[in-house]
Structure formats: C-alpha cells, structure tokens
Design a protein around this motif. Structure first.
Motif, PDB file in Angstrom:
ATOM      1  N   VAL A  61      -1.696 -49.615  -6.357  1.00 57.97           N
ATOM      2  CA  VAL A  61      -1.414 -50.705  -7.140  1.00 57.97           C
ATOM      3  C   VAL A  61       0.295 -51.302  -6.642  1.00 57.97           C
ATOM      4  N   GLN A  62       0.193 -52.349  -6.522  1.00 54.46           N
ATOM      5  CA  GLN A  62       1.690 -52.974  -6.072  1.00 54.46           C
ATOM      6  C   GLN A  62       1.994 -53.930  -7.032  1.00 54.46           C
ATOM      7  N   HIS A  63       3.029 -54.160  -7.554  1.00 55.93           N
ATOM      8  CA  HIS A  63       3.547 -55.420  -8.314  1.00 55.93           C
ATOM      9  C   HIS A  63       4.385 -56.357  -7.395  1.00 55.93           C
ATOM     10  N   SER A  64       3.695 -57.484  -7.001  1.00 51.10           N
ATOM     11  CA  SER A  64       4.197 -58.550  -6.122  1.00 51.10           C
ATOM     12  C   SER A  64       3.177 -59.793  -6.253  1.00 51.10           C
ATOM     13  N   ASP A  65       3.529 -60.764  -5.591  1.00 52.17           N
ATOM     14  CA  ASP A  65       2.820 -61.963  -5.381  1.00 52.17           C
ATOM     15  C   ASP A  65       1.645 -61.777  -4.391  1.00 52.17           C
ATOM     16  N   GLY A  66       0.412 -61.825  -5.118  1.00 50.80           N
ATOM     17  CA  GLY A  66      -1.127 -61.534  -4.199  1.00 50.80           C
ATOM     18  C   GLY A  66      -1.263 -62.543  -3.275  1.00 50.80           C
ATOM     19  N   THR A  67      -0.709 -63.480  -3.407  1.00 52.54           N
ATOM     20  CA  THR A  67      -1.376 -64.838  -2.605  1.00 52.54           C
ATOM     21  C   THR A  67      -0.917 -64.768  -1.150  1.00 52.54           C
ATOM     22  N   LEU A  68       0.274 -63.597  -0.862  1.00 52.64           N
ATOM     23  CA  LEU A  68       0.768 -63.178   0.402  1.00 52.64           C
ATOM     24  C   LEU A  68       0.019 -62.206   1.102  1.00 52.64           C
ATOM     25  N   GLY A  69      -1.032 -61.639   0.196  1.00 51.16           N
ATOM     26  CA  GLY A  69      -1.692 -60.456   0.623  1.00 51.16           C
ATOM     27  C   GLY A  69      -0.853 -59.262   0.734  1.00 51.16           C
ATOM     28  N   TRP A  70      -1.430 -58.013   1.576  1.00 48.08           N
ATOM     29  CA  TRP A  70      -0.565 -57.008   1.808  1.00 48.08           C
ATOM     30  C   TRP A  70      -0.458 -56.542   3.350  1.00 48.08           C
ATOM     31  N   PRO A  71       0.207 -57.337   4.042  1.00 41.99           N
ATOM     32  CA  PRO A  71      -0.017 -57.049   5.596  1.00 41.99           C
ATOM     33  C   PRO A  71       0.134 -55.947   6.082  1.00 41.99           C
ATOM     34  N   GLU A  72       0.832 -54.873   5.592  1.00 39.57           N
ATOM     35  CA  GLU A  72       0.941 -53.656   5.865  1.00 39.57           C
ATOM     36  C   GLU A  72      -0.311 -53.016   6.056  1.00 39.57           C
ATOM     37  N   HIS A  73      -1.039 -53.103   5.210  1.00 40.52           N
ATOM     38  CA  HIS A  73      -2.346 -52.414   5.169  1.00 40.52           C
ATOM     39  C   HIS A  73      -3.565 -53.041   5.805  1.00 40.52           C
ATOM     40  N   ALA A  74      -3.236 -54.448   6.368  1.00 45.03           N
ATOM     41  CA  ALA A  74      -4.330 -55.238   6.587  1.00 45.03           C
ATOM     42  C   ALA A  74      -4.630 -54.939   8.142  1.00 45.03           C
ATOM     43  N   PRO A  75      -6.036 -54.983   8.771  1.00 48.93           N
ATOM     44  CA  PRO A  75      -6.895 -55.987   8.228  1.00 48.93           C
ATOM     45  C   PRO A  75      -7.930 -55.154   7.018  1.00 48.93           C
ATOM     46  N   PHE A  76      -8.562 -56.070   6.139  1.00 50.92           N
ATOM     47  CA  PHE A  76      -9.312 -55.572   5.095  1.00 50.92           C
ATOM     48  C   PHE A  76     -10.698 -55.783   5.440  1.00 50.92           C
ATOM     49  N   ASP A  77     -11.571 -54.908   4.998  1.00 52.64           N
ATOM     50  CA  ASP A  77     -13.235 -55.054   5.089  1.00 52.64           C
ATOM     51  C   ASP A  77     -13.662 -56.319   4.233  1.00 52.64           C
ATOM     52  N   GLY A  78     -12.972 -56.300   3.070  1.00 53.28           N
ATOM     53  CA  GLY A  78     -12.996 -56.976   1.991  1.00 53.28           C
ATOM     54  C   GLY A  78     -12.195 -57.537   1.168  1.00 53.28           C
ATOM     55  N   ILE A  79     -12.048 -58.589   0.669  1.00 58.36           N
ATOM     56  CA  ILE A  79     -10.902 -59.097  -0.330  1.00 58.36           C
ATOM     57  C   ILE A  79     -11.449 -59.738  -1.387  1.00 58.36           C
ATOM     58  N   VAL A  80     -10.919 -59.378  -2.652  1.00 56.67           N
ATOM     59  CA  VAL A  80     -11.409 -59.932  -3.924  1.00 56.67           C
ATOM     60  C   VAL A  80     -10.178 -60.603  -4.741  1.00 56.67           C
ATOM     61  N   VAL A  81     -10.427 -61.983  -5.121  1.00 50.97           N
ATOM     62  CA  VAL A  81      -9.268 -62.635  -5.788  1.00 50.97           C
ATOM     63  C   VAL A  81      -9.883 -62.722  -7.056  1.00 50.97           C
TER      64      VAL A  81
END
Ligand code: SAH
Length: 213
Positions: free
Chosen positions: A130-150
C-alpha cells in the motif's frame, strides 16, 4: 466466524454467481476474503449486503459484485502483478491478492491507506503493498503490470497508467463526464502503441482526484 462465512457463501451464490461471474478463481477469492474486517467498527453486520458502504472520509467500499466483476475483467490466471488505484478499505486489494502474486495499491487519503494497510497485515496479505500517493501517476518503480484496476471514476484514462500496462494486459476503469455515474471500461494493450477499448457496465464510483483524473 461461522455466521459470517455462511453469509459470505450466500453472497457469492446470490449476488455474484447469479449475476454471471463464472471465474472459479474470482468466486473462490470472494469466498475467502472476510469483507466484515474492512468495514468501520460495529458495521460488520452489513458486510454481505448487496451494496457499497461508507468507510469514512466521504469514501466507500465497493459493492461485492462490482469488485468480483472488475476482478474477473482482468482475466487473471494467477501469479500476476496487479496495480490498484484507490485502496479505500483494502477489500478489493485483498480479493486481487488471493489471485495475483503481487498487488500494488495506491490511496490518496493517508488515513485510509494506513487503516487498509493495518487490516491487510493483520489478515496476512503480505503480497499487498500500500502506498499513500496520487495514483493517477501509477507506480513506475513496479511497472509494467499485468492488470490495473482503477476504483474511482475519471473523465479519461490516465496516460501514465496506460504506459505502465504490459502488452496483453487489461486496465479497468470507470469513465464518465458526470461525477457520479460512469461506464466501466476495459482497455487492453494490444501492442506498444495500440490500445483497444470496450464498454462493460454502468457503474457509480466516487471521483478519481489527482493530476491526471
Ligand atoms: N477499492 C476500494 C474502494 C475504493 S473507493 C475498496 O475495496 O474499499 C475509491 C478510493 O479511491 C477512495 O478511497 C479515494 O480516496 C481513492 N482515490 C481517489 N482518487 C485517487 C487518486 N488519484 N489516487 C489514489 N487514490 C484515489
């Protein structure tokens, strides 16, 4: 608790399987996660109602069917890396964590991020981050993702999230001009610069608030 597990079984049968969710992975995940633990104290009794519920700070835990439907829309087979925007209570993150190998989830309200993180730890979901931040920017350090849910409604698909999606991966997001009514949309990255979009279901989510929301 025996009482809750019976209610949970009934929820899966009446609200989820009956409405057409067929993925065994998803149905089992919904059977395993104790939704009562993600609600404010004293509200556990409402946990298996067929509706979203308030979790404080003007936010909601999603309706169980919507969580199941969104999870099924990612078409996970098990073992993936998934990003969720809008941790809220942490419930949907737990459902995703039953299937995926690693779940990265972002919440903009610090208090909710802290509470969700504590419950997830307590339940032993050590594959949820869990991270506290603005999710519209994603989480580049752990990208790419197989799936993303907004899990919040947006007027558009944030570009950063499309960039962080693996080829062949799905992103599901409620899209709408109106703040309180959206269409659940699935975006599939078919090639480096090619995305396919499908409309899935009318939904109602709290707004996505952020740089690209
Ligand atoms: N998945 C949650 C439901 C989330 S409700 C659950 O299962 O309980 C939507 C959440 O998105 C809210 O908690 C809201 O604070 C959060 N949110 C809205 N905009 C956001 C943003 N830009 N980044 C991260 N979280 C955001």
């Amino acid at each position: 608790m025996a009482g809750y597990s019976k209610l949970r079984e009934r929820m899966v049968a009446d609200q989820i399987a009956r409405r057409g969710v067929t993925s065994k992975l998803v149905l089992d995940a919904m059977r395993n996660v104790p939704r009562e633990r993600f609600l404010p104290k004293g509200q556990g009794i409402l946990a298996y109602d067929d509706s979203p519920l308030p979790i404080g700070k003007g936010q909601t835990i999603s309706q169980p069917y919507v969580v199941a439907y969104m999870t099924e829309s990612l078409a996970l087979k098990g073992g993936e890396r998934v990003l969720e925007i809008g941790t809220g209570s942490g419930y949907a993150a737990a459902v995703l964590a039953e299937i995926a190998a690693e779940v990265y989830t972002i919440e903009r309200i610090e208090r909710l991020a802290t509470m969700a993180s504590a419950v997830l730890d307590d339940l032993g979901y050590d594959n949820v981050h869990v991270q506290h931040s603005d999710g519209t920017l994603g989480w580049p350090e752990h990208a790419p993702f197989d799936g993303i849910v907004v899990a919040a409604g947006s007027s558009k698909v944030p570009a950063a999230l499309k960039r962080q999606l693996k080829k062949g991966g799905h992103l599901v997001i409620p899209i709408g001009k109106n703040k309180w009514y959206q269409e659940l949309v699935r975006v599939t990255r078919v090639a480096e610069d090619e995305f396919e979009t499908e409309e899935l279901l009318p939904v109602r989510f709290v707004p996505l608030v952020g740089e690209e929301g």
